[in-house]
Design a protein around this motif. Structure first.
Motif, mmCIF file in Angstrom:
data_model
loop_
_atom_site.group_PDB
_atom_site.id
_atom_site.type_symbol
_atom_site.label_atom_id
_atom_site.label_comp_id
_atom_site.label_asym_id
_atom_site.label_seq_id
_atom_site.Cartn_x
_atom_site.Cartn_y
_atom_site.Cartn_z
ATOM 1 N N ASN A 146 -22.644 32.792 16.066
ATOM 2 C CA ASN A 146 -22.123 34.056 16.360
ATOM 3 C C ASN A 146 -22.175 34.761 14.761
ATOM 4 O O ASN A 146 -21.374 34.842 14.368
ATOM 5 C CB ASN A 146 -20.854 34.349 16.970
ATOM 6 C CG ASN A 146 -20.731 35.697 17.167
ATOM 7 O OD1 ASN A 146 -21.402 36.382 17.194
ATOM 8 N ND2 ASN A 146 -19.310 35.981 17.548
ATOM 9 N N SER A 246 -10.387 47.471 14.936
ATOM 10 C CA SER A 246 -10.904 47.215 16.490
ATOM 11 C C SER A 246 -10.319 48.216 17.517
ATOM 12 O O SER A 246 -9.203 48.696 17.290
ATOM 13 C CB SER A 246 -11.039 45.915 16.667
ATOM 14 O OG SER A 246 -9.708 45.519 17.179
ATOM 15 N N SER A 250 -10.633 45.765 24.441
ATOM 16 C CA SER A 250 -12.181 45.867 24.852
ATOM 17 C C SER A 250 -13.064 45.089 23.821
ATOM 18 O O SER A 250 -13.949 44.357 24.438
ATOM 19 C CB SER A 250 -12.816 47.299 24.612
ATOM 20 O OG SER A 250 -12.334 47.912 23.430
ATOM 21 N N TRP A 251 -12.515 44.949 22.622
ATOM 22 C CA TRP A 251 -13.249 44.183 21.627
ATOM 23 C C TRP A 251 -13.040 42.722 21.991
ATOM 24 O O TRP A 251 -14.006 41.919 21.863
ATOM 25 C CB TRP A 251 -12.901 44.426 20.254
ATOM 26 C CG TRP A 251 -13.820 43.806 19.374
ATOM 27 C CD1 TRP A 251 -14.954 43.981 18.656
ATOM 28 C CD2 TRP A 251 -13.258 42.375 18.566
ATOM 29 N NE1 TRP A 251 -15.240 42.994 17.700
ATOM 30 C CE2 TRP A 251 -14.177 42.109 17.589
ATOM 31 C CE3 TRP A 251 -11.936 41.827 18.605
ATOM 32 C CZ2 TRP A 251 -14.175 41.088 16.871
ATOM 33 C CZ3 TRP A 251 -11.908 40.564 17.868
ATOM 34 C CH2 TRP A 251 -12.924 40.336 16.984
ATOM 35 N N ARG A 253 -12.001 41.593 24.914
ATOM 36 C CA ARG A 253 -12.860 41.167 26.167
ATOM 37 C C ARG A 253 -14.263 40.767 26.240
ATOM 38 O O ARG A 253 -14.654 39.904 26.689
ATOM 39 C CB ARG A 253 -12.325 42.090 27.332
ATOM 40 C CG ARG A 253 -12.972 41.935 28.652
ATOM 41 C CD ARG A 253 -12.437 43.118 29.409
ATOM 42 N NE ARG A 253 -10.842 43.217 29.689
ATOM 43 C CZ ARG A 253 -10.320 44.381 29.361
ATOM 44 N NH1 ARG A 253 -10.801 45.148 28.663
ATOM 45 N NH2 ARG A 253 -8.939 44.324 29.599
ATOM 46 N N HIS A 254 -14.949 41.675 25.293
ATOM 47 C CA HIS A 254 -16.329 41.457 25.001
ATOM 48 C C HIS A 254 -16.594 39.978 24.415
ATOM 49 O O HIS A 254 -17.503 39.363 25.011
ATOM 50 C CB HIS A 254 -16.834 42.461 24.143
ATOM 51 C CG HIS A 254 -18.456 42.233 23.682
ATOM 52 N ND1 HIS A 254 -19.289 42.521 24.721
ATOM 53 C CD2 HIS A 254 -18.949 41.690 22.560
ATOM 54 C CE1 HIS A 254 -20.490 42.214 23.910
ATOM 55 N NE2 HIS A 254 -20.200 42.017 22.832
ATOM 56 N N ALA A 255 -15.780 39.792 23.306
ATOM 57 C CA ALA A 255 -15.813 38.464 22.764
ATOM 58 C C ALA A 255 -15.750 36.982 23.853
ATOM 59 O O ALA A 255 -16.465 36.149 23.732
ATOM 60 C CB ALA A 255 -14.930 38.101 21.674
ATOM 61 N N GLU A 257 -16.091 37.320 27.036
ATOM 62 C CA GLU A 257 -17.241 36.968 27.818
ATOM 63 C C GLU A 257 -18.454 36.536 27.397
ATOM 64 O O GLU A 257 -19.315 36.311 28.108
ATOM 65 C CB GLU A 257 -17.324 38.429 28.467
ATOM 66 C CG GLU A 257 -16.478 39.001 29.412
ATOM 67 C CD GLU A 257 -16.327 40.430 29.728
ATOM 68 O OE1 GLU A 257 -17.425 41.397 29.276
ATOM 69 O OE2 GLU A 257 -15.675 41.080 30.485
ATOM 70 N N GLN A 258 -18.643 36.347 26.155
ATOM 71 C CA GLN A 258 -19.974 35.865 25.450
ATOM 72 C C GLN A 258 -19.847 34.298 25.520
ATOM 73 O O GLN A 258 -18.915 33.606 25.347
ATOM 74 C CB GLN A 258 -20.105 36.387 24.099
ATOM 75 C CG GLN A 258 -20.158 37.866 23.892
ATOM 76 C CD GLN A 258 -20.991 38.602 24.614
ATOM 77 O OE1 GLN A 258 -22.176 38.054 24.602
ATOM 78 N NE2 GLN A 258 -20.587 39.283 25.408
#
Length: 271
Positions: A146, A246, A250-251, A253-255, A257-258
């Motif tokens: 990452n 940040s 939402s930030w 949650r995005h992490a 989900e990766q």
């Protein structure tokens, strides 16, 4: 006759024998404290508010930082072993790292009972401080692939840390080293997913299959840590922006989900 109570550690009247720990040392500190830097460690706990829960927050943060360093240590050993074609040493390091990752995930339990009122009572003293700024955490993110060069700007004012982070950024990731090792074992890796599929379907490639599963263990624990981070922040502060700037939930949650090592997840669809 009544039984004679066994002497306790604090019983200075108990007869000294070979089973009694030594309690007399000439130095200002015990060998234990000197070896592990205990005095320094406890001196680092300095809450800035009167909120009792801040102490828990600081301890949890410091524990995680130490564990980030331990995981980095094990992953670095694993990568070097893979480059040296020493799979047993790489496997041993990855397994030790998994235990450290488990403790990392469970470290969120320290913050699980913190109420929004408690957190908000000391949040102002954090200023712009955020775990996102942890350079040891950034090393781990770079090591799992990452990689974002712009994050190096966090340490533009610290040349040593900046240079060390750049080396990790530009070096092969843990996954890259694993794929390179698989290739040296004679597997065509022009399509990584197809390569891992052939490994799983070949009974003669049990060692490589074990490596793949260990990498999956690593990936799953990274995701668990991210999910616990998301849940803890949601519970303590809701959807407020993060202290580091940040977007907060939402930030995170995005992490969460990766997928980590997406090729190894994709091969599941083909098996």
């Amino acid at each position: 006759m009544p039984a004679t109570p066994a002497p306790t550690l604090g019983d200075t009247t108990a007869a000294t024998d070979e089973t009694t720990p030594k309690v007399d040392f000439a130095a200002a500190t015990t060998p234990y404290a000197a070896y592990a830097g205990i005095d320094t460690l406890h001196a680092l706990l300095n809450p800035l508010s009167k909120e009792p829960a801040e102490t828990t927050f600081i301890v949890a943060t410091q524990v995680m930082e130490l564990l980030f360093g331990l995981v980095r240590h094990e992953w670095t050993l694993a990568q070097q072993a893979l480059r040296d074609n020493d799979l047993p040493t790489a496997v041993a390091a990855l397994r030790r790292g998994l235990h450290a990752q488990d403790v990392l995930v469970n470290s969120w339990d320290l913050l699980a009972s913190m109420t929004p009122v408690e957190f908000n009572s000391f949040r102002p003293v954090l200023g712009e401080a955020s775990g996102f700024q942890s350079y040891m955490f950034l090393h781990l993110e770079f090591m799992i692939g990452n990689k974002h060069e712009r994050l190096l700007r966090l340490y533009a004012g610290n040349p040593d840390v900046h240079a060390e982070l750049r080396r990790t950024l530009e070096a092969p990731s843990l996954y890259d080293d694993a794929v390179a090792y698989v290739e040296r074992c004679g597997v065509d890796v022009s399509s990584p997913v197809a390569a891992w599929l052939s490994v799983y379907n070949d009974p003669e490639q049990r060692d490589l299959c074990e490596l793949a599963e260990l990498l999956m263990d690593v990936a799953e624990r990274v995701t668990r840590w991210r999910q616990r981070h998301l849940a803890s922040v949601k519970r303590c502060m809701g959807a407020k922006p993060g202290t580091g700037g940040s977007s907060g939930l939402s930030w995170l949650r995005h992490a969460a989900e990766q997928d980590v090592f997406p090729d190894l997840w994709a091969v599941r669809d083909a098996l």
